[in-house]
Design a protein around this motif. Sequence first.
Motif, PDB file in Angstrom:
ATOM      1  N   ARG A 107      19.863  76.820  67.324  1.00 48.53           N
ATOM      2  CA  ARG A 107      19.696  75.836  66.259  1.00 48.53           C
ATOM      3  C   ARG A 107      19.179  76.559  65.011  1.00 48.53           C
ATOM      4  NH1 ARG A 107      18.860  70.268  65.970  1.00 48.53           N
ATOM      5  NH2 ARG A 107      18.964  70.167  68.251  1.00 48.53           N
ATOM      6  N   GLN A 108      19.888  76.392  63.897  1.00 49.61           N
ATOM      7  CA  GLN A 108      19.490  77.002  62.634  1.00 49.61           C
ATOM      8  C   GLN A 108      19.234  75.910  61.598  1.00 49.61           C
ATOM      9  OE1 GLN A 108      18.938  80.265  61.329  1.00 49.61           O
ATOM     10  NE2 GLN A 108      18.186  78.932  59.704  1.00 49.61           N
ATOM     11  N   LEU A 110      19.144  74.114  58.285  1.00 46.12           N
ATOM     12  CA  LEU A 110      19.880  74.267  57.033  1.00 46.12           C
ATOM     13  C   LEU A 110      19.142  73.609  55.871  1.00 46.12           C
ATOM     14  CD1 LEU A 110      23.529  73.588  58.267  1.00 46.12           C
ATOM     15  CD2 LEU A 110      22.392  75.794  57.930  1.00 46.12           C
ATOM     16  N   TYR A 111      18.641  72.435  56.099  1.00 48.50           N
ATOM     17  CA  TYR A 111      17.902  71.734  55.050  1.00 48.50           C
ATOM     18  C   TYR A 111      16.691  71.073  55.683  1.00 48.50           C
ATOM     19  CZ  TYR A 111      16.641  68.385  51.420  1.00 48.50           C
ATOM     20  OH  TYR A 111      15.959  67.661  50.481  1.00 48.50           O
ATOM     21  N   LEU A 285      18.832  68.693  58.184  1.00 49.41           N
ATOM     22  CA  LEU A 285      20.172  69.109  58.583  1.00 49.41           C
ATOM     23  C   LEU A 285      20.060  70.449  59.306  1.00 49.41           C
ATOM     24  CD1 LEU A 285      23.227  68.493  58.446  1.00 49.41           C
ATOM     25  CD2 LEU A 285      23.276  69.885  56.352  1.00 49.41           C
ATOM     26  N   ASP A 286      20.601  70.486  60.532  1.00 45.97           N
ATOM     27  CA  ASP A 286      20.578  71.703  61.347  1.00 45.97           C
ATOM     28  C   ASP A 286      21.993  72.055  61.792  1.00 45.97           C
ATOM     29  OD1 ASP A 286      17.837  71.617  61.141  1.00 45.97           O
ATOM     30  OD2 ASP A 286      17.557  70.658  63.102  1.00 45.97           O
ATOM     31  N   ALA A 287      22.246  73.343  61.897  1.00 54.83           N
ATOM     32  CA  ALA A 287      23.485  73.824  62.521  1.00 54.83           C
ATOM     33  C   ALA A 287      23.188  74.116  63.986  1.00 54.83           C
ATOM     34  CB  ALA A 287      23.988  75.079  61.812  1.00 54.83           C
ATOM     35  N   ILE A 288      24.105  73.711  64.860  1.00 51.98           N
ATOM     36  CA  ILE A 288      23.880  73.834  66.303  1.00 51.98           C
ATOM     37  C   ILE A 288      25.076  74.513  66.939  1.00 51.98           C
ATOM     38  CG2 ILE A 288      23.461  72.608  68.467  1.00 51.98           C
ATOM     39  CD1 ILE A 288      22.175  70.398  66.899  1.00 51.98           C
ATOM     40  N   GLY A 312      28.421  72.681  65.658  1.00 46.34           N
ATOM     41  CA  GLY A 312      28.415  71.529  64.772  1.00 46.34           C
ATOM     42  C   GLY A 312      27.143  71.462  63.954  1.00 46.34           C
ATOM     43  N   VAL A 313      26.946  70.364  63.302  1.00 44.88           N
ATOM     44  CA  VAL A 313      25.753  70.120  62.502  1.00 44.88           C
ATOM     45  C   VAL A 313      25.132  68.813  62.962  1.00 44.88           C
ATOM     46  CG1 VAL A 313      26.523  71.416  60.476  1.00 44.88           C
ATOM     47  CG2 VAL A 313      27.120  68.997  60.702  1.00 44.88           C
ATOM     48  N   GLN A 314      23.809  68.744  62.790  1.00 40.00           N
ATOM     49  CA  GLN A 314      23.085  67.537  63.183  1.00 40.00           C
ATOM     50  C   GLN A 314      22.271  67.054  61.994  1.00 40.00           C
ATOM     51  OE1 GLN A 314      20.430  67.999  66.472  1.00 40.00           O
ATOM     52  NE2 GLN A 314      19.908  65.842  66.573  1.00 40.00           N
ATOM     53  N   LEU A 315      22.521  65.836  61.574  1.00 42.40           N
ATOM     54  CA  LEU A 315      21.811  65.223  60.461  1.00 42.40           C
ATOM     55  C   LEU A 315      20.866  64.174  61.016  1.00 42.40           C
ATOM     56  CD1 LEU A 315      21.447  64.798  57.370  1.00 42.40           C
ATOM     57  CD2 LEU A 315      23.236  63.036  57.548  1.00 42.40           C
TER      58      LEU A 315
END
Length: 448
Positions: A107-108, A110-111, A285-288, A312-315
């Motif tokens: 998990r990275q 992003l915002y 917002l995370d990249a997964i 994907g991304v998780q908002l």
Amino acid sequence: MSVARRRLPAVACACVLAALSANAAALDLLQAWQAAQANDQQLRAARAAAEANRERLPQARAQLRPQVSASFSRNRNELRSEQAGFLGIPVQEHEHYTSASDALTVRQPLYRPQLTAQLRQARALVANGDAVLETEEQKLVMRLTQAYLEALQAEEQQRLVEVQRLAFVAQLDAARKGFAAGGGTRTDVDEAQARIDLNTAQALEARQSVDFARQQLAMVVGAPVQELAPIAVDRLPLAVPQPARLEEWLARAEAASPELRAGAAQLEAAREAVRVARAGHHPTLDAIAQVSRSESDNPTRVDSKYRQALVGVQLTVPLYEGGAVNSRIRQALAEAERAEGALQATRLDLGSRVHREFRGVTEGIARVRALEQAVRSNEQLVQSSRRSQQAGARTILDILNAEQQLGTARRDLAQARFAYVLALVRLRALAGDMGEASLAEVNGWLAR
């Protein structure tokens, strides 16, 4: 800081104290400073607090980096089922099987404005810890110098009491001889004896003061103090501090004060805490990326295996937390206001202390010179009184009063010199100019 680096001050302290013990040398101010750096518990606590604060920064940075986790599970399952069979007769099944699942997730962020605000807050807290450590070092210089000078002052007072006692004993002997020869009175003998008795009480008090002052100094340096290097009067400079204007010292103190830097860092950390609290209203917002593998993950597909990969991304959008976010914002704003008020109070207090110590130096010079003249005048008075007594124009009481007045002038002069040195050290420390080099300069004013 490595273990070896932490041991260096203690090793230096042990070497200094061992050398003094072996050579029976007088402890000077610079040696006392080297020992106090390793022994002082307040400075030790400040160092530990600064080390703890420095760890906030890597922790805050870690929150912005990829978070990698792995999970593994193994389960032994027992399944009992019942369903309608032929002609509606229930059929029961009882089965045991093993299920397993493995997953690797990256998990990275992003915002996440909360994390970036926490990073800035960590930087401010690290700066605050370093400034607090420097403040404690500054305070240690002042406490050590004050303890050292108070010990010297107590020793000087004890010496002056002893000198005065010798003078009183001489006058008592002269009074007894005069009374025996018929040229004196019993009152002269009694007056001289009364002064000696009072001097004896003063000597006891002076001895107690010396013991207490040495004990206070020993608490700072971490070892018993036997002998101190006294101030060499001929080396003591009586000069107006440079620069000679109070405004310039105030400017230097504000620019160099670790207390103000600590207060400013606390205010910055409090302001970042407000941003952290307000970030509770913002989405994240995370990249997964995830790779998973499962076996017999549901009872309808026993003995089946699956492997799945996803990117994907998780908002995440916060909607309502019962008013907790708004409460944290109000709390952070109040803390920021408190930090700002504390900073302004520290600035005003710093200005007051600089003003007091600057006047202590400038007025101390005039006081020392005036008392030096007073000592010379009283020494002359003692001599004149003795000659007048021999000529019959003065009595033993006049000589005793002159001796008493001379002792008072000498005591006040010694106190004025110590107060001048202490004010000068404090002034330099407040202006950020009391490092080891400046301490060595002050140490040069001591007799070897």
